[in-house]
Write a protein that holds these residues in place. Structure first.
Motif, PDB file in Angstrom:
ATOM      1  N   VAL A  82       7.812  12.524  -6.023  1.00 35.58           N
ATOM      2  CA  VAL A  82       8.121  11.452  -5.088  1.00 35.58           C
ATOM      3  C   VAL A  82       7.056  10.377  -5.259  1.00 35.58           C
ATOM      4  O   VAL A  82       6.016  10.610  -5.867  1.00 35.58           O
ATOM      5  N   ILE A  83       7.332   9.229  -4.705  1.00 37.75           N
ATOM      6  CA  ILE A  83       6.337   8.167  -4.588  1.00 37.75           C
ATOM      7  C   ILE A  83       6.128   7.947  -3.100  1.00 37.75           C
ATOM      8  O   ILE A  83       7.102   7.892  -2.332  1.00 37.75           O
ATOM      9  N   VAL A  84       4.871   7.808  -2.693  1.00 37.56           N
ATOM     10  CA  VAL A  84       4.565   7.498  -1.301  1.00 37.56           C
ATOM     11  C   VAL A  84       4.206   6.028  -1.240  1.00 37.56           C
ATOM     12  O   VAL A  84       3.237   5.590  -1.868  1.00 37.56           O
ATOM     13  N   ASP A  85       4.996   5.261  -0.484  1.00 40.75           N
ATOM     14  CA  ASP A  85       4.726   3.834  -0.343  1.00 40.75           C
ATOM     15  C   ASP A  85       3.647   3.613   0.715  1.00 40.75           C
ATOM     16  O   ASP A  85       3.516   4.392   1.663  1.00 40.75           O
ATOM     17  N   ASP A 135       7.300  -5.321  -4.416  1.00 37.18           N
ATOM     18  CA  ASP A 135       6.807  -4.002  -4.777  1.00 37.18           C
ATOM     19  C   ASP A 135       7.158  -3.627  -6.216  1.00 37.18           C
ATOM     20  O   ASP A 135       7.620  -2.516  -6.490  1.00 37.18           O
ATOM     21  N   GLU A 136       6.905  -4.544  -7.136  1.00 38.69           N
ATOM     22  CA  GLU A 136       7.172  -4.274  -8.544  1.00 38.69           C
ATOM     23  C   GLU A 136       6.441  -3.016  -9.011  1.00 38.69           C
ATOM     24  O   GLU A 136       6.958  -2.266  -9.838  1.00 38.69           O
ATOM     25  N   HIS A 137       5.253  -2.794  -8.459  1.00 44.59           N
ATOM     26  CA  HIS A 137       4.459  -1.628  -8.866  1.00 44.59           C
ATOM     27  C   HIS A 137       5.148  -0.313  -8.503  1.00 44.59           C
ATOM     28  O   HIS A 137       5.096   0.651  -9.265  1.00 44.59           O
ATOM     29  N   LEU A 195      12.096  -3.114  -0.094  1.00 44.68           N
ATOM     30  CA  LEU A 195      11.785  -2.088  -1.093  1.00 44.68           C
ATOM     31  C   LEU A 195      12.876  -1.024  -1.121  1.00 44.68           C
ATOM     32  O   LEU A 195      13.290  -0.588  -2.199  1.00 44.68           O
ATOM     33  N   ILE A 196      13.344  -0.621   0.038  1.00 45.69           N
ATOM     34  CA  ILE A 196      14.423   0.376   0.097  1.00 45.69           C
ATOM     35  C   ILE A 196      15.654  -0.137  -0.644  1.00 45.69           C
ATOM     36  O   ILE A 196      16.271   0.584  -1.421  1.00 45.69           O
ATOM     37  N   ARG A 197      15.983  -1.401  -0.444  1.00 46.91           N
ATOM     38  CA  ARG A 197      17.138  -2.002  -1.132  1.00 46.91           C
ATOM     39  C   ARG A 197      16.931  -1.965  -2.652  1.00 46.91           C
ATOM     40  O   ARG A 197      17.818  -1.583  -3.400  1.00 46.91           O
ATOM     41  N   ASP A 198      15.734  -2.337  -3.109  1.00 46.04           N
ATOM     42  CA  ASP A 198      15.440  -2.292  -4.549  1.00 46.04           C
ATOM     43  C   ASP A 198      15.476  -0.862  -5.081  1.00 46.04           C
ATOM     44  O   ASP A 198      16.005  -0.601  -6.157  1.00 46.04           O
ATOM     45  N   PHE A 199      14.895   0.079  -4.321  1.00 45.81           N
ATOM     46  CA  PHE A 199      14.811   1.461  -4.779  1.00 45.81           C
ATOM     47  C   PHE A 199      16.195   2.095  -4.899  1.00 45.81           C
ATOM     48  O   PHE A 199      16.443   2.882  -5.801  1.00 45.81           O
ATOM     49  N   GLU A 246       5.758  -3.293 -14.632  1.00 49.21           N
ATOM     50  CA  GLU A 246       5.618  -4.138 -13.444  1.00 49.21           C
ATOM     51  C   GLU A 246       5.729  -5.611 -13.821  1.00 49.21           C
ATOM     52  O   GLU A 246       6.430  -6.383 -13.153  1.00 49.21           O
ATOM     53  N   ASN A 247       5.077  -6.007 -14.895  1.00 49.22           N
ATOM     54  CA  ASN A 247       5.138  -7.398 -15.347  1.00 49.22           C
ATOM     55  C   ASN A 247       6.564  -7.794 -15.728  1.00 49.22           C
ATOM     56  O   ASN A 247       6.993  -8.914 -15.449  1.00 49.22           O
ATOM     57  N   GLU A 248       7.295  -6.870 -16.351  1.00 46.09           N
ATOM     58  CA  GLU A 248       8.691  -7.135 -16.718  1.00 46.09           C
ATOM     59  C   GLU A 248       9.571  -7.352 -15.494  1.00 46.09           C
ATOM     60  O   GLU A 248      10.545  -8.096 -15.550  1.00 46.09           O
ATOM     61  N   LEU A 249       9.232  -6.690 -14.388  1.00 42.42           N
ATOM     62  CA  LEU A 249      10.057  -6.752 -13.177  1.00 42.42           C
ATOM     63  C   LEU A 249       9.785  -7.975 -12.306  1.00 42.42           C
ATOM     64  O   LEU A 249      10.598  -8.313 -11.444  1.00 42.42           O
ATOM     65  N   LYS A 250       8.670  -8.646 -12.507  1.00 42.76           N
ATOM     66  CA  LYS A 250       8.311  -9.797 -11.666  1.00 42.76           C
ATOM     67  C   LYS A 250       9.439 -10.820 -11.652  1.00 42.76           C
ATOM     68  O   LYS A 250       9.937 -11.217 -12.685  1.00 42.76           O
ATOM     69  N   GLY A 251       9.837 -11.188 -10.450  1.00 44.72           N
ATOM     70  CA  GLY A 251      10.884 -12.185 -10.274  1.00 44.72           C
ATOM     71  C   GLY A 251      12.298 -11.652 -10.403  1.00 44.72           C
ATOM     72  O   GLY A 251      13.256 -12.408 -10.263  1.00 44.72           O
ATOM     73  N   THR A 252      12.456 -10.368 -10.655  1.00 45.81           N
ATOM     74  CA  THR A 252      13.800  -9.815 -10.846  1.00 45.81           C
ATOM     75  C   THR A 252      14.231  -8.889  -9.712  1.00 45.81           C
ATOM     76  O   THR A 252      15.371  -8.430  -9.714  1.00 45.81           O
TER      77      THR A 252
END
Length: 141
Positions: free
Chosen positions: A3-6, A88-90, A111-115, A77-83
């Motif tokens: 898991v990841i803990v935010d 929370d790109e990291h 973040l939940i929507r992105d995840f 993370e750099n690839e995800l910037k702006g997308t």
């Protein structure tokens, strides 16, 4: 399974007696659970600012941390910037690199929507003890 803990869940996660976090701690201790972690600057800063560094170190000693190389996470993370919607790109990068499908969250809606986004992680979100079914015995890849 990992898991990841935010960071927005840290205050509850720090307390193993918190009703919503008891299942997570039980899973970590008894069901081969692990937390995916990368020592990128942003992730390190979040854990240190929340005074989670001692917990991280204890989990690492107990073999409960899956460490993902920072350079790989940072590149994604750099690839995800702006997308993505959230800032929370990291977290999304770590999930994609470590193949993590469960996020322990305090409720960050963007973040939940992105995840959960089918074109990104396609993950699930643990918010409260009723989500215990998301914590499976599978080993962390």
């Amino acid at each position: 399974m990992c898991v990841i803990v935010d960071a927005d869940a840290f205050s509850k996660f720090k307390d193993p007696e918190n009703e919503d976090m008891k299942p997570v701690w039980n899973w970590l201790q008894n069901k081969n659970g692990k937390i995916a972690y990368s020592n990128t600057e942003k992730i390190e800063r979040e854990w240190n600012q929340a005074r989670m560094d001692n917990i991280r170190d204890e989990l690492r000693k107990a073999g409960k941390i899956k460490l993902v190389p920072s350079q790989v996470t940072q590149q994604k993370e750099n690839e995800l910037k702006g997308t993505i919607t959230s800032n929370d790109e990291h977290i999304i990068a770590l999930a994609l690199i470590a193949d993590v499908k469960v996020l322990i969250s305090g409720g960050d809606a963007s973040l939940i929507r992105d995840f959960k986004n089918r074109s990104l992680v396609r993950g699930k979100v643990y918010l409260r003890k009723q989500h215990e079914h998301l914590l499976t015995k599978d080993t962390c890849p």
